[in-house]
Design an enzyme around this catalytic site. Structure first.
Site, short mmCIF file in Angstrom:
data_model
loop_
_atom_site.label_atom_id
_atom_site.label_comp_id
_atom_site.label_asym_id
_atom_site.label_seq_id
_atom_site.Cartn_x
_atom_site.Cartn_y
_atom_site.Cartn_z
CG LEU A 1 5.63 0.77 -6.12
CD1 LEU A 1 5.37 1.90 -7.10
CD2 LEU A 1 6.94 0.06 -6.46
CG ASP B 1 -7.08 10.53 4.20
OD1 ASP B 1 -6.56 11.04 3.18
OD2 ASP B 1 -8.25 10.12 4.22
CG ASN C 1 4.36 5.25 -1.97
OD1 ASN C 1 4.82 4.88 -3.05
ND2 ASN C 1 3.38 4.59 -1.35
CE1 TYR D 1 -0.82 8.18 -10.92
CE2 TYR D 1 0.23 7.81 -13.04
CZ TYR D 1 0.21 7.65 -11.67
OH TYR D 1 1.24 6.98 -11.04
CE LYS E 1 1.83 10.04 -9.19
NZ LYS E 1 2.27 9.89 -7.78
CB THR F 1 0.78 -1.83 -7.35
OG1 THR F 1 0.37 -0.75 -8.19
CG2 THR F 1 2.29 -1.84 -7.20
N1 LIG Z 1 2.48 1.02 -9.96
C1 LIG Z 1 3.02 1.73 -10.93
O1 LIG Z 1 3.17 1.28 -12.08
C2 LIG Z 1 3.48 3.14 -10.64
C3 LIG Z 1 4.25 3.77 -11.64
C4 LIG Z 1 4.69 5.07 -11.39
C5 LIG Z 1 4.36 5.70 -10.20
N2 LIG Z 1 3.59 5.04 -9.27
C6 LIG Z 1 3.30 5.75 -8.02
O2 LIG Z 1 3.73 4.97 -6.93
C7 LIG Z 1 2.98 5.33 -5.75
C8 LIG Z 1 2.51 4.06 -5.06
O3 LIG Z 1 1.59 3.41 -5.91
P1 LIG Z 1 1.41 1.82 -5.98
O4 LIG Z 1 1.60 1.43 -7.39
O5 LIG Z 1 2.19 1.16 -4.91
O6 LIG Z 1 -0.17 1.73 -5.71
P2 LIG Z 1 -1.05 0.98 -4.59
O7 LIG Z 1 -0.57 -0.41 -4.37
O8 LIG Z 1 -2.45 1.22 -5.01
O9 LIG Z 1 -0.72 1.81 -3.27
C9 LIG Z 1 -1.15 3.13 -3.13
C10 LIG Z 1 -1.06 3.49 -1.67
O10 LIG Z 1 -1.51 4.86 -1.52
C11 LIG Z 1 -2.46 4.86 -0.49
N3 LIG Z 1 -3.39 5.99 -0.56
C12 LIG Z 1 -4.28 6.30 -1.53
N4 LIG Z 1 -4.95 7.41 -1.18
C13 LIG Z 1 -4.47 7.80 0.03
C14 LIG Z 1 -4.76 8.84 0.93
N5 LIG Z 1 -5.72 9.76 0.67
N6 LIG Z 1 -4.03 8.96 2.07
C15 LIG Z 1 -3.10 8.05 2.36
N7 LIG Z 1 -2.79 7.00 1.59
C16 LIG Z 1 -3.48 6.90 0.43
C17 LIG Z 1 -3.20 3.53 -0.59
O11 LIG Z 1 -3.92 3.25 0.59
P3 LIG Z 1 -5.22 2.29 0.60
O12 LIG Z 1 -4.73 0.88 0.68
O13 LIG Z 1 -5.94 2.75 1.83
O14 LIG Z 1 -5.99 2.57 -0.67
C18 LIG Z 1 -1.98 2.62 -0.79
O15 LIG Z 1 -1.35 2.38 0.44
C19 LIG Z 1 1.86 6.24 -6.23
O16 LIG Z 1 2.19 7.59 -5.97
C20 LIG Z 1 1.82 5.97 -7.73
O17 LIG Z 1 1.29 7.04 -8.45
C21 LIG Z 1 3.16 3.77 -9.46
#
Ligand SMILES: NC(=O)c1ccc[n+]([C@@H]2O[C@H](COP(=O)([O-])OP(=O)(O)OC[C@H]3O[C@@H](n4cnc5c(N)ncnc54)[C@H](OP(=O)(O)O)[C@@H]3O)[C@@H](O)[C@H]2O)c1
Length: 235
Positions: free
Chosen positions: A13, A53, A79, A160, A164, A193
């Protein structure tokens, strides 16, 4: 010119949000904890890479110096996040949730948001129209998880949703403290994702919609709220 930083933007995202905000004319700092992944992602989009980070004070301080040296910051998108599944992509249930599981999840999802926001506050305070978007989740809602008729009710994890819910409270408290800033929590919806092993039912284009919209909110826009793409959500 609006300058925006998105944490965890090397994929998912965050990456899609970066793509859309660049198209809307923002200068985008693409945050990534891994320098090479960030460099490659930024190159694909024409964004500026910054190593960040969210669990590391020194990394965040270095990112502040980089962004400040290039002119400051208007929009912060918190994010970066983890869900903390097991190796076989199972949500960690209540019986398996240890203090360490909670700590790891909160280190990124909660302390990370505070660490980054706190560090960038001086830059945001210098902006004419500062905005913070905290990427929360529908699973943050006590109403939804306690209501058997809600689709979110089934979710078994502890760490989780708790993290949140904390993000939502942080959003409310910051919004009151910094009334000149627009500070909101958003729920992207269940999106395919790496976070959920691509079990999400929405595309990243759909999921990023509310993040992108709130990142572009003006000084007359809402603050201290919780939104999905359809509008305000109950806490
Ligand atoms: N996907 C869903 O259904 C959903 C629904 C509601 C909310 N969200 C929220 O949306 C946000 C983005 O999630 P996503 O679904 O896009 O997941 P994703 O594809 O796994 O992306 C997560 C991102 O966060 C980064 N990250 C993790 N730990 C980190 C750290 N310590 N420092 C800096 N970056 C870090 C990851 O980096 P690396 O590549 O290095 O691991 C990646 O770039 C999150 O906050 C998640 O909780 C997602």
């Amino acid at each position: 010119m609006t300058t925006t930083l998105i944490t965890g933007a090397n994929k998912g995202l965050g990456f899609e949000t970066a793509r859309r905000l660049l198209a809307a004319g923002h200068t985008v700092w693409l945050g990534s904890r891994d320098a090479e992944r960030g460099r490659r992602a930024a190159e694909r989009l024409g964004a500026r890479p910054v190593v960040l980070d969210v669990t590391d004070d020194a990394s965040v301080a270095a990112a502040v110096r980089t962004v400040e040296a290039e002119g400051g910051l208007d929009v912060l998108v918190n994010n970066a996040g983890i869900e903390g599944r097991t190796a076989d992509n199972t949500v960690i249930g209540p019986a398996e949730t240890t203090a360490d599981v909670m700590r790891t999840t909160f280190e990124t999802n909660v302390y990370g948001v505070v660490r980054v926001t706190h560090a960038f506050l001086p830059l945001l305070e210098r902006s004419a129209a500062p905005v913070v978007v905290n990427v929360s989740s529908g699973l943050a809602s006590l109403n939804a998880l306690s209501d058997p008729s809600s689709p979110a009710h089934f979710y078994p994890g502890v760490a989780y949703p708790a993290s949140k819910a904390a993000v939502n409270m942080i959003t409310v408290q910051y919004a009151k403290a910094f009334p000149r800033m627009r500070i909101n929590a958003v729920e992207p919806g269940f999106t395919s994702t790496d976070l959920n092993g691509h079990t999400g039912t929405q595309t990243v284009q759909e999921g990023a919609e509310i993040i992108v919209r709130m990142a572009q909110t003006g000084p007359d826009g809402p603050t201290g709220g919780y939104f999905d793409a359809a509008g305000p959500l109950p806490w």
